[in-house]
Design an enzyme around this catalytic site. Structure first.
Site, mmCIF file in Angstrom:
data_model
loop_
_atom_site.group_PDB
_atom_site.id
_atom_site.type_symbol
_atom_site.label_atom_id
_atom_site.label_comp_id
_atom_site.label_asym_id
_atom_site.label_seq_id
_atom_site.Cartn_x
_atom_site.Cartn_y
_atom_site.Cartn_z
ATOM 1 N N ILE A 16 -3.623 16.005 -2.694
ATOM 2 C CA ILE A 16 -2.587 16.453 -1.742
ATOM 3 C C ILE A 16 -2.801 17.935 -1.387
ATOM 4 C CG2 ILE A 16 -0.095 16.712 -1.353
ATOM 5 C CD1 ILE A 16 -0.649 13.823 -1.824
ATOM 6 N N GLU A 151 10.091 16.105 2.438
ATOM 7 C CA GLU A 151 9.711 14.971 3.281
ATOM 8 C C GLU A 151 8.543 14.181 2.675
ATOM 9 O OE1 GLU A 151 10.854 13.870 6.827
ATOM 10 O OE2 GLU A 151 10.029 12.350 5.517
ATOM 11 N N GLU A 212 -4.692 3.995 -8.609
ATOM 12 C CA GLU A 212 -5.143 4.889 -9.680
ATOM 13 C C GLU A 212 -5.824 4.062 -10.771
ATOM 14 O OE1 GLU A 212 -4.457 8.224 -9.720
ATOM 15 O OE2 GLU A 212 -3.429 8.085 -7.808
ATOM 16 N N LYS A 227 11.428 6.937 -5.381
ATOM 17 C CA LYS A 227 11.682 7.149 -3.950
ATOM 18 C C LYS A 227 13.066 6.632 -3.555
ATOM 19 C CE LYS A 227 6.778 7.116 -3.001
ATOM 20 N NZ LYS A 227 5.608 6.284 -2.739
#
Lengths: 334, 164
Positions: A16, A151, A212, A227
């Site tokens: 990321i 976000e 993963e 989430k």
């Protein structure tokens, strides 16, 4: 044109963090032109140390070193840990991009808290701190008059939080259902389309880099649960934590169940149901908007005025997630 | 009394005729019949008819239920009289060996198991059973609680439909 300097600290330079750096380089001119700001990365923190340069780090060089796992060869490398960098290096916004640990929320939790208390805005892709301590972190942000934007924690590139904030302001959100985990969706799609077992589908997902090495978080529904907790707090004003979410993963789904669903024009998907604070496999008609294939994510909102809205997109990936991170940064600036 | 009734029929020859028969047998005067084909081999039918009184309607309903015909909505003089949903569930586990008849009977106390489809790979392996359950809208929560209890007791994994 006089550009305003905005200093950024990146904590976590994995997929990321590196994706963000690449997109920042690619969109540098655009951001300067449209927003009249120069986004300067003044610190990049990784396990074992950090690169610090108050004049702005050469990201191309840092990326090259990181790809070869040689970040510590950078001339500005120090052994300073992320928490010390937050305390000592002043930046406008801290990007907390470390991996999630849903049990403790660490190390992200302490990074976020410390940054907010030091008066720096935080933009994060790290689910665990928000899933565990949403209201506490928001309170810290508010009392320090800074922003905490997240976000990228839900649905990668999908603009769900900002959709609510900027386009559905007057709506009451009545329900949210979502496919929020790419790995489990990939596995269920493969099982349905090719008739393979879960083990085979998972191996394939690992081979092509979707899953993963330990896909437990995804398959057991934990990632989706985190989430759901974030969406419940942010979009439906519930005051809940990850531990309030009832979770059933997909590991016990048989190929026969998938076959039965198919025979009756349905598919099985791992659904985060925010109203019910629940994650579970659900039956969905094949022509339903949430029936998305492969590693795609989809979120369906039912709002009192706008009614049903479904957004579909990439829920993971360094480059895609950078879209959400930059959106949050530019939102803070504006 | 004017009745508008929505039914779900299987798309097989004679099913419409069988659905209309109880209406005429119990004195219903059919005004119109609309039908449309849907996915999954089903036909949605809307029948409008006139009847003498509510007890005739109850007889028609009973007869249709006996034939396992799904009633999704009834309007009596334009007001909702009876509304139902059909919810699908998949149960995964040793569903057959743990008294499937008993499971169905328990569910039938709350709703009606109107369709069942089973895949049993081998006796020692877990079976997967899909059930369609007709349920009064007001009883959906009760049905969910019951299914949770059954799943806990018999160690099944349940896969609910999105609306369930």
């Amino acid at each position: 044109m006089k550009l305003k300097n905005i200093k950024l600290t990146i904590i976590g330079f994995g997929e990321i963090g590196r994706g963000f750096a690449r997109v920042l380089l690619e969109k540098k001119r655009f951001i300067e032109r449209e927003y009249e700001v120069d986004l300067k990365v003044v610190a990049v923190c990784e396990i074992g140390g950090s690169i610090i340069d108050e004049d702005g780090i050469d990201l191309e060089k840092a990326l090259k070193l990181a790809e070869n796992k040689e970040l510590r060869k950078h001339e500005n490398w120090t052994s300073m840990k992320a928490l010390d960098v937050i305390k000592k290096v002043k930046s406008d916004t801290v990007l907390e991009l470390t991996p999630s640990d849903i049990k403790s929320g660490q190390p992200g939790l302490k990074h976020i808290k410390e940054s907010l208390m030091k008066g720096m805005h935080v933009v994060t892709s790290n689910k665990a701190p928000l899933a565990l301590k949403f209201s506490e972190l928001q309170k810290i942000a508010n009392s320090n008059k800074v922003k905490l934007e997240y976000e990228a924690t839900v649905g990668g590139a999908l603009p769900i939080i900002n959709l609510r904030k900027h386009a559905l302001q007057i709506n009451k959100i009545e329900s949210i259902h979502g496919i929020l985990n790419g790995t489990s969706n990939y596995v269920l799609t493969k099982m349905a389309e090719e008739g393979v077992t879960m083990d085979v589908a998972l191996k394939e997902a690992q081979e092509i880099g979707i899953a993963e090495a330990d896909p437990g978080y995804d398959i057991k529904g934990i990632d989706t649960g985190a989430k759901v907790a974030i969406l419940a707090n942010s979009l439906m004003d519930m005051n809940v934590s990850f531990n309030d979410i009832e979770i059933t993963g997909i590991k016990d789904i048989t190929p026969e169940a998938i076959e039965l669903a198919k025979k009756h024009n349905c598919v099985i998907k791992l659904i985060g149901d925010v109203n019910r604070l629940e994650v579970s496999p659900r039956l969905i008609p094949i022509n339903h908007p949430l029936n998305v294939s492969g590693a795609m994510n989809a979120i369906m909102i039912n709002a009192d005025i706008a009614k049903n809205i479904t957004i579909v997109g990439h829920g993971a990936g360094g480059i895609e997630t950078a879209s959400s991170l930059l959106s949050d940064i530019l939102d803070i600036i504006s | 009394m004017k009745v508008d009734m929505k039914l779900q029929l299987r798309d097989v020859p004679g099913s419409l005729l069988r659905a209309l028969e109880p209406v005429s047998v119990h004195g219903g005067n059919i005004v119109s019949v609309l039908h449309s084909r849907e996915d999954g081999g089903r036909v949605s039918v809307q029948i409008s008819f006139k009847i003498k009184d509510q007890s005739s309607l109850d007889l028609i309903k009973r007869e249709l239920r006996k034939q396992n015909i799904r009633l999704s909505e009834i309007l009596l003089e334009g007001k909702r009289y009876y509304s139902k949903k059909t919810l699908s569930f998949i149960l995964i586990g040793h569903v057959i060996d743990t008294d499937i008849r008993g499971t169905i009977d328990k569910i039938n106390d709350v709703g009606l198991v109107s369709d069942i489809d089973v895949i049993m790979p081998s006796p020692e392996k877990r079976s997967s059973v899909m059930m369609n359950i007709d349920i009064d809208n007001r009883k959906i929560k009760k049905l969910n609680r019951l299914i949770n209890e059954i799943c806990k007791e018999k160690k099944f994994l349940v896969i609910r439909s999105l609306e369930g």
